[in-house]
Design a protein around this motif. Structure first.
Motif, PDB file in Angstrom:
ATOM      1  N   LEU A  61       0.869  -1.175   0.000  1.00  0.00           N
ATOM      2  CA  LEU A  61       0.000   0.000   0.000  1.00  0.00           C
ATOM      3  C   LEU A  61       0.901   1.218   0.000  1.00  0.00           C
ATOM      4  CD1 LEU A  61      -2.697   1.450   0.149  1.00  0.00           C
ATOM      5  CD2 LEU A  61      -2.669   1.112   2.620  1.00  0.00           C
ATOM      6  N   GLY A  62       1.092   1.801  -1.178  1.00  0.00           N
ATOM      7  CA  GLY A  62       2.015   2.923  -1.286  1.00  0.00           C
ATOM      8  C   GLY A  62       3.415   2.464  -0.927  1.00  0.00           C
ATOM      9  N   SER A  63       4.041   3.142   0.057  1.00  0.00           N
ATOM     10  CA  SER A  63       5.396   2.771   0.472  1.00  0.00           C
ATOM     11  C   SER A  63       5.399   1.711   1.569  1.00  0.00           C
ATOM     12  CB  SER A  63       6.144   4.013   0.966  1.00  0.00           C
ATOM     13  OG  SER A  63       5.531   4.503   2.143  1.00  0.00           O
ATOM     14  N   LYS A  64       4.224   1.290   2.037  1.00  0.00           N
ATOM     15  CA  LYS A  64       4.144   0.282   3.100  1.00  0.00           C
ATOM     16  C   LYS A  64       3.986  -1.108   2.501  1.00  0.00           C
ATOM     17  CE  LYS A  64       2.293   3.441   6.448  1.00  0.00           C
ATOM     18  NZ  LYS A  64       1.199   3.841   7.287  1.00  0.00           N
ATOM     19  N   LYS A  65       4.761  -2.043   3.056  1.00  0.00           N
ATOM     20  CA  LYS A  65       4.713  -3.428   2.605  1.00  0.00           C
ATOM     21  C   LYS A  65       4.562  -4.335   3.813  1.00  0.00           C
ATOM     22  CE  LYS A  65       7.858  -2.537  -1.225  1.00  0.00           C
ATOM     23  NZ  LYS A  65       9.158  -2.824  -1.817  1.00  0.00           N
ATOM     24  N   ALA A  66       3.879  -5.450   3.640  1.00  0.00           N
ATOM     25  CA  ALA A  66       3.752  -6.451   4.696  1.00  0.00           C
ATOM     26  C   ALA A  66       3.766  -7.836   4.056  1.00  0.00           C
ATOM     27  CB  ALA A  66       2.473  -6.244   5.493  1.00  0.00           C
ATOM     28  N   ALA A  67       4.389  -8.773   4.763  1.00  0.00           N
ATOM     29  CA  ALA A  67       4.438 -10.150   4.290  1.00  0.00           C
ATOM     30  C   ALA A  67       4.493 -11.073   5.493  1.00  0.00           C
ATOM     31  CB  ALA A  67       5.659 -10.370   3.398  1.00  0.00           C
TER      32      ALA A  67
END
Length: 194
Positions: A61-67
């Motif tokens: 989401l935009g500059s935010k990443k999650a995994a």
């Protein structure tokens, strides 16, 4: 994916699915819309009796990443209403390799097991933030607490009986004049009762 029942309202686009389950899944999500955009013509979604295993999740989401890799996920209900935060009841989730990052901050959790309103264990937790010459680093081998998942989703972390095992916290601030602009991920309000 198995489902016991599915109902789609052709007029509104609302979706209800009961008893949804899976043994393996890859979920990739990106480009979520803002709450304002979601409320314009969006549909209601209801999932009940959720039970899934072996799920690889990646979001951007935009500059935010999650995994993360989710070993097991169960919930009594997941409700998503247009323009509102999700509602999750009876969440039980366990997994590993959770990574959340933006341009200046990283959160890594080696393994996690969370049962809403009962207990949570996070192992090998680390948080890092770097802005120019300033940095913050927090490392916690084991963190246990009683979570309130819905409050956390709503932006107000509430936990009980928190135990932090051998934390290491490092802060470095340069002596130059600091600006007032917050950098990196902002932490939500939190209430820890013990």
């Amino acid at each position: 994916v198995t489902m016991n029942g599915i109902f789609i309202n052709e007029n509104t686009g609302d979706i209800s699915i009961s008893k949804i389950g899976w043994q393996q899944a890859d979920i990739n999500l990106s480009g979520f819309k803002s709450s304002e955009e979601k409320s314009k013509g969006a549909s209601f979604m209801s999932l009940t009796d959720i039970n899934g295993n072996n799920t690889k999740v990646n979001t951007v989401l935009g500059s935010k990443k999650a995994a993360a890799f989710i070993d097991h996920l169960a919930a009594t209900a997941f409700l998503l209403k247009p323009g509102e935060k999700p509602i999750i009841a009876g969440l039980v989730i366990s997994g590993r390799d959770l990574k959340v990052s933006d341009t200046m901050s990283n959160i890594d959790i080696g393994s996690f097991a969370i049962t809403d309103q009962k207990n949570a264990v996070l192992e090998n937790f680390s948080y890092r933030n770097k802005h120019g010459a300033d940095s913050t680093s927090i490392s916690i081998p084991k963190l246990t607490f009683i979570p309130d998942v819905q409050s956390t989703i709503n932006g107000n972390i509430r936990v009980g009986n928190m135990r932090v095992t051998h934390p290491v916290i490092s802060l470095y601030r340069s002596y130059k004049e600091m600006d007032d602009k917050p950098t990196g991920m902002r932490l939500p309000k939190a209430n820890i009762d013990k």
